[in-house]
Scaffold this motif. Structure first.
Motif, PDB file in Angstrom:
ATOM      1  N   GLY A 138      29.918  46.385  45.431  1.00 53.70           N
ATOM      2  CA  GLY A 138      29.157  47.114  44.436  1.00 53.70           C
ATOM      3  C   GLY A 138      28.720  46.268  43.254  1.00 53.70           C
ATOM      4  N   GLY A 139      29.074  45.005  43.243  1.00 52.37           N
ATOM      5  CA  GLY A 139      28.677  44.103  42.168  1.00 52.37           C
ATOM      6  C   GLY A 139      29.644  44.038  41.011  1.00 52.37           C
ATOM      7  N   VAL A 140      30.451  45.113  40.792  1.00 50.49           N
ATOM      8  CA  VAL A 140      31.366  45.170  39.645  1.00 50.49           C
ATOM      9  C   VAL A 140      32.682  45.801  40.098  1.00 50.49           C
ATOM     10  N   VAL A 141      33.791  45.230  39.610  1.00 49.10           N
ATOM     11  CA  VAL A 141      35.096  45.831  39.862  1.00 49.10           C
ATOM     12  C   VAL A 141      35.920  45.734  38.582  1.00 49.10           C
ATOM     13  N   SER A 142      36.688  46.777  38.288  1.00 51.04           N
ATOM     14  CA  SER A 142      37.554  46.801  37.113  1.00 51.04           C
ATOM     15  C   SER A 142      38.945  47.275  37.536  1.00 51.04           C
ATOM     16  N   GLY A 143      39.949  46.853  36.785  1.00 47.05           N
ATOM     17  CA  GLY A 143      41.295  47.322  37.055  1.00 47.05           C
ATOM     18  C   GLY A 143      42.343  46.312  36.659  1.00 47.05           C
ATOM     19  N   ARG A 144      43.610  46.690  36.852  1.00 47.06           N
ATOM     20  CA  ARG A 144      44.717  45.793  36.560  1.00 47.06           C
ATOM     21  C   ARG A 144      44.838  44.743  37.660  1.00 47.06           C
ATOM     22  N   VAL A 145      45.186  43.533  37.278  1.00 44.75           N
ATOM     23  CA  VAL A 145      45.330  42.462  38.251  1.00 44.75           C
ATOM     24  C   VAL A 145      46.626  42.659  39.037  1.00 44.75           C
ATOM     25  N   VAL A 146      46.637  42.101  40.245  1.00 41.09           N
ATOM     26  CA  VAL A 146      47.839  42.048  41.073  1.00 41.09           C
ATOM     27  C   VAL A 146      48.167  40.573  41.279  1.00 41.09           C
ATOM     28  N   TYR A 147      49.380  40.189  40.934  1.00 41.08           N
ATOM     29  CA  TYR A 147      49.798  38.785  41.011  1.00 41.08           C
ATOM     30  C   TYR A 147      50.581  38.541  42.295  1.00 41.08           C
ATOM     31  N   ILE A 167      41.834  43.184  42.052  1.00 42.91           N
ATOM     32  CA  ILE A 167      41.605  41.848  41.491  1.00 42.91           C
ATOM     33  C   ILE A 167      42.934  41.120  41.609  1.00 42.91           C
ATOM     34  N   VAL A 168      42.986  40.055  42.402  1.00 42.70           N
ATOM     35  CA  VAL A 168      44.253  39.432  42.779  1.00 42.70           C
ATOM     36  C   VAL A 168      44.350  38.017  42.219  1.00 42.70           C
ATOM     37  N   LEU A 169      45.466  37.730  41.535  1.00 47.54           N
ATOM     38  CA  LEU A 169      45.780  36.371  41.084  1.00 47.54           C
ATOM     39  C   LEU A 169      46.585  35.698  42.189  1.00 47.54           C
ATOM     40  N   LEU A 260      46.768  35.332  31.995  1.00 51.09           N
ATOM     41  CA  LEU A 260      46.768  36.463  32.933  1.00 51.09           C
ATOM     42  C   LEU A 260      48.030  36.470  33.781  1.00 51.09           C
ATOM     43  N   ALA A 261      48.398  35.296  34.304  1.00 47.91           N
ATOM     44  CA  ALA A 261      49.567  35.224  35.184  1.00 47.91           C
ATOM     45  C   ALA A 261      50.858  35.532  34.428  1.00 47.91           C
ATOM     46  N   ALA A 269      50.655  43.833  33.492  1.00 50.78           N
ATOM     47  CA  ALA A 269      49.471  43.264  34.128  1.00 50.78           C
ATOM     48  C   ALA A 269      48.222  43.573  33.310  1.00 50.78           C
ATOM     49  N   PRO A 270      47.417  42.573  32.993  1.00 48.60           N
ATOM     50  CA  PRO A 270      46.208  42.814  32.194  1.00 48.60           C
ATOM     51  C   PRO A 270      45.132  43.516  33.014  1.00 48.60           C
ATOM     52  N   GLU A 271      44.218  44.151  32.331  1.00 51.50           N
ATOM     53  CA  GLU A 271      43.068  44.771  32.978  1.00 51.50           C
ATOM     54  C   GLU A 271      41.860  43.854  32.810  1.00 51.50           C
ATOM     55  N   LEU A 272      41.080  43.733  33.879  1.00 46.58           N
ATOM     56  CA  LEU A 272      39.890  42.889  33.868  1.00 46.58           C
ATOM     57  C   LEU A 272      38.672  43.685  34.324  1.00 46.58           C
TER      58      LEU A 272
END
Length: 498
Positions: A138-147, A167-169, A260-261, A269-272
């Motif tokens: 979809g061109g855009v994604v938002s949410g908390r990262v997963v490490y 969104i994965v670290l 972020l990590a 977990a931060p949101e991006l």
């Protein structure tokens, strides 16, 4: 007086003084063999005068970097650059100015990229997609990262539910950095090592080849990993073989990734917000750019003196030092020769290669279409890459006989801040396929200051790293060596087969 001031002062010398200076410096040949090699000082003086007093190198450089910009192989930017160079060669009066396409694969470009942390506080992030990365869904994604930087295979499989659309670290915080450039051949007689500095690893619990399939099956939206450079410098390349329906991948400035990590590891977990839109091209070929000044000697005109550099770049900056400066040196060298009315005995041909960054593909394609006769007629190939700054000499690929000749040719340029030719070779540039085929092929020694640790393949590769004097000097060196090679009674010697 500094070397750079000497160069500027030399540009003001009249034509006769240019010739006299060249004649005086020729007396400094470094060996008996070099002293016996004839050098056409009259043409050297004309090349120097044109290259110093009427240089177009800087204007060409800024057209290539500022107006055309990044030139990833197969991208619209590279196509624009190739057409621009072809048209200029024709405008300057070169013969046979053309594009020679070869099969490459689908091109790719970035349409939109933005990445920002929105919680626990707002911070724009510095990041760039890997080459040939697909867009995020979809061109855009938002949410908390997963490490998952410390996760094992079984742990990642157990996390599958939280990974879909995430969104994965993928890597641990970055602790090591590129901090130095390779040693500088051409200046210090004790420096012989010519390889790239050792890479600095980015670390994860699983190797990437094991991690990618797990994340692919889990349906992640985008992965982030740290750059191995410091102070906001981001180094990015890419893989042509990436599947268009895979997940997006982005490299983030190391210091920001570490924030972020650390937050994710601490349980907060931060949101991006990540926006990445990319395009794949339908065309699967990419061109080398070819033009020449025909030879005039009936016995030698079918032999070729080839000069070249790669026109393609990576996509995070404008490819100024890798390899815009080399491409401009080759272009300006041909302009100089055309402007002084050069009528060489052998044909002098220029090639601006594509696909160098993906494995010297343009040079390999050109060599593959040369039959045994064409290879026999190649007198020498002179390449300009890697490094930045001025040209110091040539890597001689352990060709002792050719080095004696090149040493003689270097002497009339001593006041232009050259250094020396080194007998050692270097890999990973477009002369390598020719050298591997037993042909005499050499690349210039460039200045490595701030190249490996700052500009090469990074978002810092902008034209401010190069000066007008360095661009002009590099073009003069290439034009001078091409002319001397074209005028010899014999070809440049091949290296003996062991």
């Amino acid at each position: 007086m500094s070397n750079r001031l000497q160069l500027l002062a030399f540009a003001l010398l009249p034509h006769a003084a240019l010739g006299l200076a060249g004649a005086l410096t020729t007396g400094l040949a470094s060996s008996p063999a070099a002293a016996q090699e004839p050098v056409d000082l009259a043409m050297t003086a004309r090349i120097r005068e044109e290259g110093l007093q009427r240089s177009q190198a800087q204007a060409l450089f800024h057209e290539l970097t500022d107006r055309i910009g990044p030139r990833l192989t197969g991208s619209p930017g590279h196509d624009r650059a190739a057409a621009w160079a072809r048209d200029l060669f024709a405008e300057w009066g070169l013969s046979g100015s053309r594009l020679e396409p070869f099969e490459f694969g689908r091109g790719w470009s970035v349409d939109k990229m933005a990445i920002e942390m929105t919680s626990p506080f707002y911070m724009p992030l510095t990041g760039y997609p890997d080459g040939w990365s697909p867009a995020v869904p979809g061109g855009v994604v938002s949410g908390r990262v997963v490490y998952v930087g410390d996760a094992t295979e079984s742990e990642i499989q157990a996390m599958a539910g939280s990974l879909r659309g995430a969104i994965v670290l993928t890597h641990q915080p970055q602790t090591g950095y590129f901090d130095e450039d390779r040693p500088q051949p051409g200046l210090d007689a004790d420096v012989a090592r010519t390889g790239n500095p050792q890479g600095i690893p980015v670390r994860s619990a699983l190797p990437l080849q094991a991690l990618r399939p797990l994340l692919q099956r889990a349906g992640v939206a985008v992965t982030l990993r740290p750059s191995a450079y410091r102070d906001g410098t981001v180094g990015v390349t890419g893989a042509l073989a990436r599947a268009e329906d895979g997940f997006a991948s982005i490299v983030v400035a190391a210091e920001q990734y570490n924030v972020l990590a650390r937050l994710a590891e601490s349980g907060e977990a931060p949101e991006l917000r990540v926006e990445l839109r990319t395009s794949f091209e339908s065309e699967t070929t990419t061109p080398n750019v070819i033009a020449e000044i025909p030879g005039t000697d009936p016995a030698l005109r079918d032999e070729i003196v080839l000069i070249g550099a790669h026109l393609d770049s990576w996509h995070t900056a404008v490819g100024a030092t890798d390899n815009g400066d080399g491409a401009i040196a080759a272009m300006e060298a041909m302009r100089i020769l055309a402007a002084v009315g050069a009528r060489p005995r052998r044909t002098i041909r220029v090639a601006l290669w594509s696909g160098e960054e993906q494995g010297l593909l343009g040079a390999r394609a050109y060599l593959a279409q040369m039959d045994a006769t064409a290879r026999e007629r190649l007198s020498v190939f002179l390449n300009d890459d890697p490094g930045s700054g001025r040209s110091l000499g040539f890597y001689m690929q352990n060709n002792t006989a050719a080095k004696a000749i090149f040493d003689a040719w270097l002497e009339p340029l001593r006041d232009l801040d050259v250094g020396r030719n080194v007998i050692e070779g270097i890999g990973s540039t477009d002369h390598v396929p020719f050298d591997e085929a037993g042909l005499p092929a050499f690349t210039v020694i460039k200045d490595f200051e701030a190249y490996d640790e700052r500009t090469r393949h990074t978002n810092a590769d902008f034209p401010e790293r190069m000066s007008a004097e360095e661009l002009s000097q590099s073009a003069i060196v290439l034009a001078h060596f091409a002319w001397q090679a074209a005028q010899r009674d014999q070809r440049v010697p091949r290296r003996p087969v062991s």
